[in-house]
Motif scaffolding. Structure first.
Motif, PDB file in Angstrom:
ATOM      1  N   GLN A   1      21.355  74.505  29.704  1.00 14.46           N
ATOM      2  CA  GLN A   1      21.529  73.268  28.961  1.00 14.46           C
ATOM      3  C   GLN A   1      20.168  72.788  28.484  1.00 14.46           C
ATOM      4  O   GLN A   1      19.130  73.336  28.856  1.00 14.46           O
ATOM      5  CB  GLN A   1      22.225  72.205  29.801  1.00 14.46           C
ATOM      6  N   SER A   2      20.168  71.774  27.658  1.00 16.94           N
ATOM      7  CA  SER A   2      18.930  71.313  27.015  1.00 16.94           C
ATOM      8  C   SER A   2      18.153  70.375  27.936  1.00 16.94           C
ATOM      9  O   SER A   2      18.046  69.177  27.690  1.00 16.94           O
ATOM     10  CB  SER A   2      19.266  70.627  25.687  1.00 16.94           C
ATOM     11  N   ASP A   3      17.579  70.924  28.987  1.00 18.33           N
ATOM     12  CA  ASP A   3      16.890  70.094  29.972  1.00 18.33           C
ATOM     13  C   ASP A   3      15.614  69.460  29.432  1.00 18.33           C
ATOM     14  O   ASP A   3      15.310  68.307  29.750  1.00 18.33           O
ATOM     15  CB  ASP A   3      16.548  70.937  31.207  1.00 18.33           C
TER      16      ASP A   3
ATOM     17  N   ASN B   1      31.642  77.731  34.056  1.00 15.53           N
ATOM     18  CA  ASN B   1      30.276  77.599  33.539  1.00 15.53           C
ATOM     19  C   ASN B   1      29.726  78.909  32.984  1.00 15.53           C
ATOM     20  O   ASN B   1      28.557  78.977  32.611  1.00 15.53           O
ATOM     21  CB  ASN B   1      29.335  77.043  34.613  1.00 15.53           C
TER      22      ASN B   1
ATOM     23  N   ARG C   1      32.127  79.590  27.054  1.00 18.65           N
ATOM     24  CA  ARG C   1      32.114  78.552  26.042  1.00 18.65           C
ATOM     25  C   ARG C   1      33.214  78.851  25.032  1.00 18.65           C
ATOM     26  O   ARG C   1      33.564  80.010  24.801  1.00 18.65           O
ATOM     27  CB  ARG C   1      30.747  78.429  25.365  1.00 18.65           C
TER      28      ARG C   1
ATOM     29  N   ALA D   1      31.602  74.810  27.915  1.00 15.30           N
ATOM     30  CA  ALA D   1      31.023  74.282  26.677  1.00 15.30           C
ATOM     31  C   ALA D   1      32.040  74.404  25.563  1.00 15.30           C
ATOM     32  O   ALA D   1      32.867  75.324  25.530  1.00 15.30           O
ATOM     33  CB  ALA D   1      29.744  75.032  26.302  1.00 15.30           C
TER      34      ALA D   1
ATOM     35  N   LEU E   1      29.417  71.118  28.191  1.00 12.67           N
ATOM     36  CA  LEU E   1      28.390  70.891  27.188  1.00 12.67           C
ATOM     37  C   LEU E   1      29.067  70.856  25.824  1.00 12.67           C
ATOM     38  O   LEU E   1      30.194  71.336  25.665  1.00 12.67           O
ATOM     39  CB  LEU E   1      27.364  72.029  27.208  1.00 12.67           C
TER      40      LEU E   1
ATOM     41  N   GLU F   1      20.863  66.226  27.252  1.00 12.17           N
ATOM     42  CA  GLU F   1      20.813  67.502  27.953  1.00 12.17           C
ATOM     43  C   GLU F   1      22.100  68.309  27.821  1.00 12.17           C
ATOM     44  O   GLU F   1      22.114  69.510  28.067  1.00 12.17           O
ATOM     45  CB  GLU F   1      20.491  67.275  29.433  1.00 12.17           C
ATOM     46  N   ARG F   2      23.170  67.656  27.416  1.00 11.41           N
ATOM     47  CA  ARG F   2      24.451  68.360  27.296  1.00 11.41           C
ATOM     48  C   ARG F   2      24.791  68.713  25.852  1.00 11.41           C
ATOM     49  O   ARG F   2      25.940  69.018  25.542  1.00 11.41           O
ATOM     50  CB  ARG F   2      25.579  67.530  27.918  1.00 11.41           C
TER      51      ARG F   2
ATOM     52  N   ILE G   1      23.720  71.322  22.687  1.00 10.70           N
ATOM     53  CA  ILE G   1      23.016  72.504  22.196  1.00 10.70           C
ATOM     54  C   ILE G   1      23.348  72.647  20.720  1.00 10.70           C
ATOM     55  O   ILE G   1      24.523  72.588  20.332  1.00 10.70           O
ATOM     56  CB  ILE G   1      23.447  73.772  22.961  1.00 10.70           C
TER      57      ILE G   1
END
Length: 394
Positions: A3-5, A254, A257, A289, A316, A350-351, A353
């Motif tokens: 994820q986009s941390d 997880n 997607r 996702a 996500l 963060e969730r 993309i």
């Protein structure tokens, strides 16, 4: 699943431009014409090396093999299962019915049918479907991808591989009326799910994120259900989500997607089902996702739906912020605006993309964006994500 941390990560929807040589060989194989399998293997590797290098150079974080060895994102399954033959008689999309001049324009644009992949005339299920027990097709594709990655200078933060969903198979490769192997359409959908499970499990076992391509969850509103009430279509969507659960029984959410779209053609799309009608059902999918188009002029405004119908905490969101049916090149600032709008609606940077609306090479020979423009768009995606990251992280 990444994820986009620390910044907005980038990915795309799967299919990427193939070389002309590879396209001709894939079409020849599908149409039963003479071709040299060695030539096909060689051209697939050449094309793979190109798309891997170009993804890495453009700044794609989560990349794939571009579906290089496949004739199409869905119809490839006819080469991996027995039981298919003939041609499916699909209904005409409402775009073509309501805009006959557009329909004529579309036919002229795509060109001669003997040079095209089978899109509207895919094979149909004539008997019981059985996935190749050796898994040769998916094994070979994964091995080719692994070889290409090993030779790549650099790499990706994560890799994914696409696979057709049970729903897109059952609505594109239709069940023949003479097929007695299945009692009804529900029986057919669930049987397809059980066979596709073998492919899904193998992809995940190779360390890739599995992307299920399921345009049926939106697109079939204007094709199979174009003349039926919305409620009938939504019941079908629920069946397709149920079938996914069967096929994903042994895959952690997880590691999956889900891509949903309204069909990858540059038409009016005036009858597309609103995303608000779909989200409550889509959120029932056992995936980590959701990938959905928000970069085209018909659906860009729908990011607001995610504010009113929040994405579940376990998911996500991968918004499409690049239109893949027009040769207009998005400005990175426009891309950044789209990303930030979605982040604002989701409420969690963060969730999110950044992705593309759909694929650039959904079917071999069936593309709307020039290859050099397609790669420029991927570059604009990465540039826009950097701008958005500066805004969101400072």
């Amino acid at each position: 699943m990444k994820q986009s941390d620390e910044r907005i990560l980038t990915t795309h929807t799967g299919s990427l431009p193939r070389t002309e040589a590879l396209t001709k060989l894939l079409v020849a194989r599908e149409q039963g014409r003479d071709f040299d399998p060695a030539d096909l293997d060689r051209e697939a590797r050449v094309a793979l090396d190109i798309v891997l290098a170009k993804q890495a150079a453009a700044g794609v974080d989560i990349g794939n093999d571009g579906e290089m060895p496949r004739i199409g994102f869905s119809t490839y399954v006819a080469e991996r299962m027995t039981g298919f033959g003939g041609e499916s008689a699909r209904k005409t999309p409402t775009d073509m019915v309501k805009f006959p001049e557009y329909a004529d324009f579309f036919v002229r644009q795509i060109g001669a049918t003997d040079e095209l992949a089978k899109v509207w005339n895919a094979p149909e299920a004539e008997s019981e479907l059985v996935y190749d027990e050796t898994l040769a097709g998916v094994r070979e594709e994964c091995a080719l991808f692994a070889d290409g990655l090993a030779a790549l200078d650099g790499g990706f933060a994560e890799t994914f591989m696409t696979a057709a969903s049970p729903g897109i198979i059952s609505t594109t490769l239709l069940r023949s009326e003479s097929n007695t192997a299945y009692a009804d359409d529900r029986d057919y959908v669930l049987a397809v799910a059980k066979e596709l499970k073998k492919e899904y499990d193998y992809i995940v076992s190779q360390g890739h994120i599995l992307q299920l391509d399921a345009p049926d969850l939106a697109m079939e509103r204007v094709i199979m259900y174009g003349d039926k009430p919305l409620g009938d279509f939504l019941e079908r969507v629920e069946l397709h989500i149920e079938a996914m659960s069967v096929a994903l029984a042994d895959v952690p959410p997880n590691r999956v997607r889900l891509h949903v779209c309204w069909g990858n053609w540059q038409g009016p799309h005036q009858d597309d089902v609103p995303v608000r009608d779909l989200l409550p059902i889509l959120y029932e999918a056992n995936v980590g996702a959701l990938s959905i188009p928000l970069g085209n002029p018909r659906h860009e405004h729908e990011f607001t739906a995610f504010r009113d119908l929040p994405v579940p905490d376990r998911m996500l969101l991968i918004p499409g912020v690049i239109d893949v049916t027009t040769n207009y090149l998005e400005h990175p600032e426009v891309v950044a605006n789209r990303i930030c709008n979605v982040v604002d609606a989701v409420g969690d940077r963060e969730r999110v993309i950044a992705g593309t609306d759909c694929g650039f090479g959904t079917f071999a020979s069936y593309e709307f964006v020039a290859t050099d423009v397609a790669w420029a768009k991927i570059g604009a995606l990465a540039d826009g994500a950097r701008i958005a990251s500066d805004r969101l992280w400072g």
